[in-house]
Design an enzyme around this catalytic site. Structure first.
Site, PDB file in Angstrom:
ATOM      1  CB  CYS A 173      78.938  88.517  29.002  1.00 28.07           C
ATOM      2  SG  CYS A 173      77.976  90.008  29.201  1.00 28.07           S
ATOM      3  CG  HIS A 225      79.943  69.407  27.546  1.00 28.35           C
ATOM      4  ND1 HIS A 225      78.986  69.676  26.595  1.00 28.35           N
ATOM      5  CD2 HIS A 225      80.611  68.329  27.094  1.00 28.35           C
ATOM      6  CE1 HIS A 225      79.072  68.792  25.619  1.00 28.35           C
ATOM      7  NE2 HIS A 225      80.040  67.961  25.897  1.00 28.35           N
ATOM      8  CG  ASP A 261      75.716  71.172  21.733  1.00 26.88           C
ATOM      9  OD1 ASP A 261      76.412  71.950  21.052  1.00 26.88           O
ATOM     10  OD2 ASP A 261      74.513  70.949  21.518  1.00 26.88           O
TER      11      ASP A 261
END
Ligand code: CAO
Length: 541
Positions: A458, A514, A518
Site C-alpha cells: 500500500c 498530488h 493535496d
C-alpha cells in the site's frame, strides 16, 4: 423482412468479458461475420452473425460483461425464411464444447521423462483434432513462468494460450506459426529452473509484477495517440495473453501494427509500440492537455567516450532493466511533491538501545533497527490519514481505499533494488516486525524472494539511514500514492523555548501523488509521523 434477436450461446463460462464490438447499428453483416469478441481467462472467441442482414440494435460495448442467453443484438434479415433457418444456429453456432474456451488445466498436460529436470510439454486435449499454431510466444533459452503462454493455437472460432505447466527455461521448441498440431504432440521441452536461476527469475517476475500492479494513468493513454501513424480500423487479431498485456500497459490495440499473419498483433509488437512511444517526442500540452509517457527532451547522442580515456561497458542487471522503465514512467507520469520533515527520536533511540541490550543478553539473532519503529509509525499514520493508503483508479475517476496495511521496504541488493512487502504491519509488534524485516532483507539479498513476497503493498519506505545523507526525493511506486524516504539521524541543537538541547533528529522525505493528496494532507501526514516517532507511546493509542 423480420427482426431476430441474437443471444449469447453457451460459451463455457458463466460470464464473459466483451473485448471488442465489431459492428454497429446499420452495418450489414454476412453470415458468420463476427458481431462481438468475448474473452475468458485464457481464450477469446468471435460471436458470429447467425445469418446475413443489417444490425438493427446493439447496445453492448467493450468492457461489458455478458452471460449465456443474454441479448447480443438484433438483426434484420433480408429473407425471413432464412431467419427461421438460422435462428437456432444463432444459439449453437460457436460450438463451444468443441472449441473449448478454457485453457487446458496444467494437470491435463502430458509431461513425460521428468529426467534431469527436463520435461516434455505436449498439447493437451483442446477439443479439436488439429489446431493451427498462430503464435509462438517464446524461444529456446527463454525463461518462462508457470502459466505463461508458450504458443497460441487457433480453432475456427477461438484462440487460446497453451501455457507452461511450470517455471523453467525453454530447452527446445521447433514449432512455428502456421504449423498444425494435434493433441498429445510435443509443444516444447522445459528445463525446470535450478534454485539459483529461479531466484534470479523471481526477482524479474517480482519487478514485472510490480509493473503490472502499477495502473497506467489516463495521461499515458492519451499521449500515445498523437505520435501514432497507424490505426487499425478493422478487426484486431490478438491472442488473449496479448490482449491482457495490452490492457495492463494501457495500449490501444487498434494503434498497434500486427507483424504476424493476418496482421495479428503479437507481444513483440506491443513491446515495440511501447518502446516507440517512450522514445517519441511527447505531444504538446496544447493538443493533449497532459504530460505523457516520453519527455519532450532532445535525443541523447551516442558518444564514443573511449576518445577521452579508458572505458568499460557493463550491461545493466536484469532488475535494473525491468525496473528502469517503470521508475521512468512513475517519475514522468505522477505529479510528485516531496515534503521534508524531521522527527526528534531521542527518546525512541534510548528505548531501542535498551531493548537491543536485552536482546543481546537473550542471545536473540535479530536486532531492532530504527526502521521498525518507522514501519509501525507509518502504519498508524496510514490509519489516521487513509488517503495515503489508497490508489487512483485506472480511469483516474475514483480513489480506491485499502482497509489493509501492507508496507513495502526498499532493499539494496548486489543485483539492484528490490521491494519486498511486510503484510499487516498494523497488527504486528516491534519484535515480530524486526524478525520479518531481517528475513525479507536476507531473502532479497540472496535472491530468494517469491512473487507473494513482493505483491500487495500500500505504501513504500526507502531507508538510506544506515548509509547517510540528509534528505532525498523518493519516486512513488505506482499504484501506491506515497513513499517515505528516511535519512541518517543527526544530533542537532533544538530550541526548547529557553535553551538549545541536543536532540537526535531523523530526517523524513515524504513524496506523494498530488493528484490524490493535496499539500495540506501531505504536511499533516508527515507531522503525524514525526509526532508518533517522537513519542512512541502514541502508537498504543
Ligand atoms: N539513522 C542512523 N542510523 C540508522 C538509521 C538512521 N535513519 N537507520 C538505520 N541505522 C543504523 C542501524 O541501526 C544499523 O546500525 P547498527 O549496525 O549499529 O545496529 C545500521 O544503520 C545499518 O542498518 P541496516 O541498513 O542494516 O538496517 P535497517 O533496518 O535500517 O534497513 C534495509 C534495512 C533493508 C532497508 C537496508 O539495509 C537497506 O537495504 N537500505 C537501502 C534501501 C535503498 O536502497 N533505498 C533506496 C531506494 S531508491 O534507489
Amino acid at each position: 423482412m423480420s427482426i431476430e434477436e441474437v443471444k449469447l450461446p453457451d460459451v463455457g463460462n458463466e460470464e464473459v468479458l466483451i473485448i471488442e464490438v465489431c459492428v454497429k447499428v446499420g452495418d450489414s453483416v454476412n453470415e458468420d461475420d463476427a458481431i462481438i469478441v468475448v474473452e475468458t481467462e485464457k481464450a477469446s472467441m468471435d460471436i458470429p452473425a447467425p445469418f446475413a442482414g443489417t444490425i438493427e440494435s446493439l447496445t453492448l460495448k467493450a468492457g461489458d460483461k455478458i452471460s449465456t442467453g443474454m441479448l447480443v443484438c438484433t438483426i434484420k434479415s433480408a429473407d425471413s425464411q432464412e431467419v427461421v433457418k438460422v435462428e437456432t444456429v444463432a444459439v449453437e453456432e460457436p460450438k463451444v464444447e468443441e472449441v473449448k474456451t478454457e485453457t487446458p488445466k496444467v494437470e491435463e498436460k502430458v509431461i513425460v521423462k521428468q529426467t534431469s529436470a527436463v520435461s516434455e510439454v505436449k498439447l493437451p486435449d483442446v477439443g479439436n483434432e488439429e489446431v493451427l499454431v498462430i503464435e509462438v510466444c517464446v524461444k529456446a533459452g527463454d525463461s518462462v513462468e508457470v502459466d505463461e503462454a508458450i504458443i497460441v493455437v487457433e480453432t475456427e472460432k477461438a484462440s487460446m494460450d497453451i501455457p507452461a505447466p511450470f517455471a523453467g527455461i525453454i530447452e527446445s521448441l521447433t514449432l512455428k506459426a502456421g504449423d498444425k498440431i494435434s493433441t498429445g504432440m510435443l509443444v516444447c521441452t522445459i528445463k525446470s529452473t535450478s534454485a539459483v536461476e529461479e531466484n534470479e527469475e523471481v526477482v524479474a517476475v517480482v519487478e514485472a509484477a510490480k509493473v503490472e500492479e502499477k495502473a497506467p494513468t489516463k495521461e499515458l493513454k492519451v499521449t500515445t495517440e498523437p505520435t501514432v501513424v497507424f490505426k487499425n480500423t478493422g478487426k484486431v487479431y490478438a491472442s488473449p495473453s496479448v490482449r491482457r498485456m495490452a490492457r495492463e500497459y494501457g495500449v490501444d490495440l487498434t494503434l498497434v501494427k500486427g507483424s504476424s499473419e493476418k496482421n495479428r498483433v503479437v507481444k513483440e509488437d506491443i513491446r515495440l509500440f511501447i518502446k516507440q512511444q517512450l522514445s517519441a517526442p511527447v505531444a504538446t500540452s496544447s493538443n493533449t492537455g497532459s504530460i505523457g509517457f516520453g519527455s519532450n527532451l532532445p535525443e541523447l547522442k551516442e558518444i564514443d567516450f573511449s576518445k577521452f580515456g579508458e572505458i568499460e561497458k557493463v550491461e545493466l542487471s536484469r532488475i535494473q532493466k525491468i525496473s528502469g522503465p517503470s521508475l521512468h514512467r512513475n517519475y514522468l507520469a505522477i505529479p510528485h511533491v516531496t515534503q521534508f520533515d524531521e522527527s526528534d527520536i531521542t527518546a525512541l533511540e534510548e528505548f531501542r538501545k535498551a531493548q537491543n541490550e536485552v536482546l543481546t543478553k537473550k542471545k536473540a539473532d535479530y536486532k531492532i533497527s530504527p526502521l521498525v519503529f518507522v514501519l509501525k509509525a507509518v502504519a498508524k499514520a496510514l490509519q489516521i490519514h487513509p488517503i495515503f493508503n489508497s490508489s487512483l483508479s485506472v480511469d483516474g475517476q475514483s480513489i480506491i481505499y485499502k482497509k489493509y496495511i501492507n508496507i513495502a521496504v526498499a532493499v539494496d541488493t548486489p543485483n539492484g533494488l528490490v521491494v519486498p512487502v511486510i503484510k499487516d504491519v498494523d497488527k504486528k509488534g516491534i519484535e515480530q516486525l524486526s524478525i520479518e524485516l531481517k528475513e525479507i532483507s536476507l531473502k532479497a539479498r540472496d535472491g530468494k524472494l517469491k512473487l507473494e513476497d513482493i505483491q500487495g503493498a500500500c505504501f513504500t519506505i526507502s531507508s538510506l539511514g544506515g548509509i547517510g545523507g540528509t534528505a532525498f526525493t523518493p519516486i512513488i511506486n505506482a499504484p501506491e500514492v506515497a513513499i517515505l524516504g528516511v535519512s541518517k539521524t543527526q544530533m542537532k541543537p533544538v530550541w526548547n523555548g529557553a535553551q538549545f538541547e541536543p536532540k537526535l533528529m531523523l530526517p523524513l522525505s515524504l513524496s506523494y501523488d498530488h493528484r490524490v493528496i493535496d499539500g495540506a494532507n501531505g504536511a499533516r501526514f508527515s507531522t503525524t509521523l514525526s509526532e508518533l516517532l517522537s513519542d512512541i507511546r502514541l502508537l498504543l493509542i
